[in-house]
Design an enzyme around this catalytic site. Structure first.
Site, PDB file in Angstrom:
ATOM      1  N   GLU A 110       0.831  -1.217   0.000  1.00 11.49           N
ATOM      2  CA  GLU A 110       0.000   0.000   0.000  1.00 11.49           C
ATOM      3  C   GLU A 110       0.861   1.260   0.000  1.00 11.49           C
ATOM      4  OE1 GLU A 110      -1.563   1.868   3.464  1.00 11.49           O
ATOM      5  OE2 GLU A 110      -1.310   0.059   4.665  1.00 11.49           O
ATOM      6  N   LYS A 149      -5.796  10.615   0.697  1.00 12.71           N
ATOM      7  CA  LYS A 149      -5.818   9.280   1.317  1.00 12.71           C
ATOM      8  C   LYS A 149      -7.066   8.580   0.788  1.00 12.71           C
ATOM      9  CE  LYS A 149      -6.712   7.269   5.856  1.00 12.71           C
ATOM     10  NZ  LYS A 149      -6.940   7.564   7.272  1.00 12.71           N
ATOM     11  N   VAL A 156      -5.503   0.331   3.011  1.00 10.33           N
ATOM     12  CA  VAL A 156      -5.660  -1.125   2.905  1.00 10.33           C
ATOM     13  C   VAL A 156      -6.869  -1.444   2.015  1.00 10.33           C
ATOM     14  CG1 VAL A 156      -6.264  -3.210   4.195  1.00 10.33           C
ATOM     15  CG2 VAL A 156      -4.489  -1.670   5.062  1.00 10.33           C
ATOM     16  N   ASP A 175     -11.614  -0.577   5.891  1.00  3.66           N
ATOM     17  CA  ASP A 175     -10.749  -1.759   5.691  1.00  3.66           C
ATOM     18  C   ASP A 175     -11.473  -3.043   6.096  1.00  3.66           C
ATOM     19  OD1 ASP A 175      -8.760   0.058   5.030  1.00  3.66           O
ATOM     20  OD2 ASP A 175      -7.536  -0.324   6.817  1.00  3.66           O
ATOM     21  N   LYS A 214      -3.357  -1.620  15.600  1.00  2.00           N
ATOM     22  CA  LYS A 214      -2.785  -0.820  16.671  1.00  2.00           C
ATOM     23  C   LYS A 214      -3.745  -0.677  17.833  1.00  2.00           C
ATOM     24  CE  LYS A 214       0.602   1.915  14.468  1.00  2.00           C
ATOM     25  NZ  LYS A 214       0.575   2.380  13.090  1.00  2.00           N
TER      26      LYS A 214
HETATM   27  N1  PSU Z   1      -2.819   1.639  10.691  1.00  4.90           N
HETATM   28  C1  PSU Z   1      -1.499   1.674  10.842  1.00  4.90           C
HETATM   29  N2  PSU Z   1      -0.725   2.291   9.924  1.00  4.90           N
HETATM   30  C2  PSU Z   1      -1.259   2.866   8.804  1.00  4.90           C
HETATM   31  C3  PSU Z   1      -2.664   2.793   8.638  1.00  4.90           C
HETATM   32  C4  PSU Z   1      -3.398   2.173   9.598  1.00  4.90           C
HETATM   33  O1  PSU Z   1      -1.008   1.144  11.820  1.00  4.90           O
HETATM   34  O2  PSU Z   1      -0.522   3.428   7.975  1.00  4.90           O
HETATM   35  C5  PSU Z   1      -3.286   3.343   7.378  1.00  4.90           C
HETATM   36  C6  PSU Z   1      -3.608   2.201   6.389  1.00  4.90           C
HETATM   37  O3  PSU Z   1      -3.478   2.676   5.074  1.00  4.90           O
HETATM   38  C7  PSU Z   1      -5.068   1.901   6.688  1.00  4.90           C
HETATM   39  C8  PSU Z   1      -5.591   3.296   6.981  1.00  4.90           C
HETATM   40  O4  PSU Z   1      -5.759   1.295   5.618  1.00  4.90           O
HETATM   41  O5  PSU Z   1      -4.536   3.935   7.708  1.00  4.90           O
HETATM   42  C9  PSU Z   1      -6.862   3.261   7.782  1.00  4.90           C
HETATM   43  O6  PSU Z   1      -7.361   4.559   7.880  1.00  4.90           O
HETATM   44  P1  PSU Z   1      -8.830   4.794   8.488  1.00  4.90           P
HETATM   45  O7  PSU Z   1      -8.691   4.433   9.942  1.00  4.90           O
HETATM   46  O8  PSU Z   1      -9.084   6.254   8.256  1.00  4.90           O
HETATM   47  O9  PSU Z   1      -9.750   3.897   7.720  1.00  4.90           O
END
Ligand code: PSU
Ligand code: MN
Length: 301
Positions: free
Chosen positions: A25, A86, A106, A142, A159
């Site tokens: 990614e 993003k 993702v 995701d 995380k």
């Molecule tokens: N979690 C991580 N590192 C990252 C991301 C998530 O530990 O870089 C990134 C990934 O690209 C994931 C996105 O798909 O953040 C999720 O963002 P959101 O929570 O806004 O869906």
């Protein structure tokens, strides 16, 4: 209109030869790590995939095209560009239509990988259910993508900035197999243990590949989440990273950070608060995931 898909020379050659390919990614590059470590890490991850018998395909949107594999110059451009979008499922087509530059999360990387016939994808961590989702409704796209797009995603779990029990619940509801690699617990990104049992465990890449194939044969849509624990030497234990996460979350709330900005804000604050230690761990776990993804991809040729 045709599918706006563009393969790098390296990926085009791999496709022609029937080689194993691993998708990577780009949001981790543009929104997950600071420059210049982001570009250096992206290159190191690509090299790790190659060293383990597969060809890397870093995915991003540039000039109205889905790039499957970036040249050195394109990777540099992306890593230094300001105001890169993003992109998730919701905004992928809009970015292509307007010719903007976008990094794939993702969810969006899974969609693009599937369009390119790539079955395995390595990253750091997936998005999930945010803490406080009962009022904010912040649940990463995701999770729903894993339920519908047949790509096996290798991550180091999720995380602990997220609500991990709720994240596992949503994955179960959506019918997504969550497979811890080589241990019983679901790993929590910087920490090998989360205190939560993983729904499934596998110890061999070939079993993960076989399960991927069988889902297709059974007609089950969606992919698999492989949760690969960070190497022991690079681990930051939950009792060390926990208070840092709490501090970053409190700041995000105080500053009214919302929606797409939440994850990048937290990652950046945790990087600053750990004086870079979180980044070193992050790099180590992505490399570890690249190795496992290459092994799975080799079993899926
Ligand atoms: N979690 C991580 N590192 C990252 C991301 C998530 O530990 O870089 C990134 C990934 O690209 C994931 C996105 O798909 O953040 C999720 O963002 P959101 O929570 O806004 O869906
Ligand atoms: Mn979100």
């Amino acid at each position: 209109m045709t599918l706006p898909l563009r393969h790098s020379p390296e990926v085009a050659k791999a496709r022609a030869e029937g080689a194993a390919i691993v998708a990577l990614e780009s949001t981790i590059i543009t929104h997950g790590m600071p420059f210049p470590q982001n570009v250096a890490t992206a290159r190191a991850v690509e090299a790790e995939v190659r060293a383990h018998g597969a060809v890397p395909a870093t995915i991003a949107i540039m000039g109205g095209q889905i790039h499957i594999g970036l040249t050195e110059a394109e990777l540099d451009q992306l890593g230094q560009a300001k105001s890169v979008a993003k992109l998730s499922r919701a905004d992928l087509a809009a970015c292509l239509a307007t010719g903007g530059i976008g990094a794939t999360t993702v969810a969006a990387t899974m969609i693009c990988a599937h369009l390119a016939g790539i079955k395995v994808f390595a990253t750091g961590g997936i998005g999930g259910v945010h803490r406080g989702a009962e009022t904010s409704f912040d649940i990463s796209a995701d999770l729903m993508e894993l339920a519908q797009t047949p790509v096996t995603v290798v991550a180091a779990g999720a995380k602990a900035i997220l609500d991990l029990p709720k994240t596992l619940e949503v994955l179960e509801t959506q019918g997504v197999p969550v497979i811890a690699f080589g241990q019983d617990q679901f790993p929590a990104f910087w920490s090998r243990q989360s205190g939560l049992k993983s729904p499934l465990r596998m110890d061999r890449a070939e079993d993960i590949a076989a399960a991927h194939r069988l889902r297709g044969i059974l007609g089950l849509p969606g992919g698999q989440l492989v949760a690969n624990p960070i190497p022991l030497a690079n681990e930051i234990k939950l009792d060390v990273i926990g208070p840092v996460i709490e501090a970053a979350l409190a700041e995000a709330e105080a500053q009214g950070i919302a929606a797409k900005a939440v994850t990048p804000f937290l990652l950046n604050r945790i990087f600053e608060l750990t004086e870079g230690r979180s980044l070193a761990a992050n790099i180590a776990l992505v490399l570890n995931n690249a190795r496992l993804a290459a092994a799975i991809a080799r079993h899926l040729i």
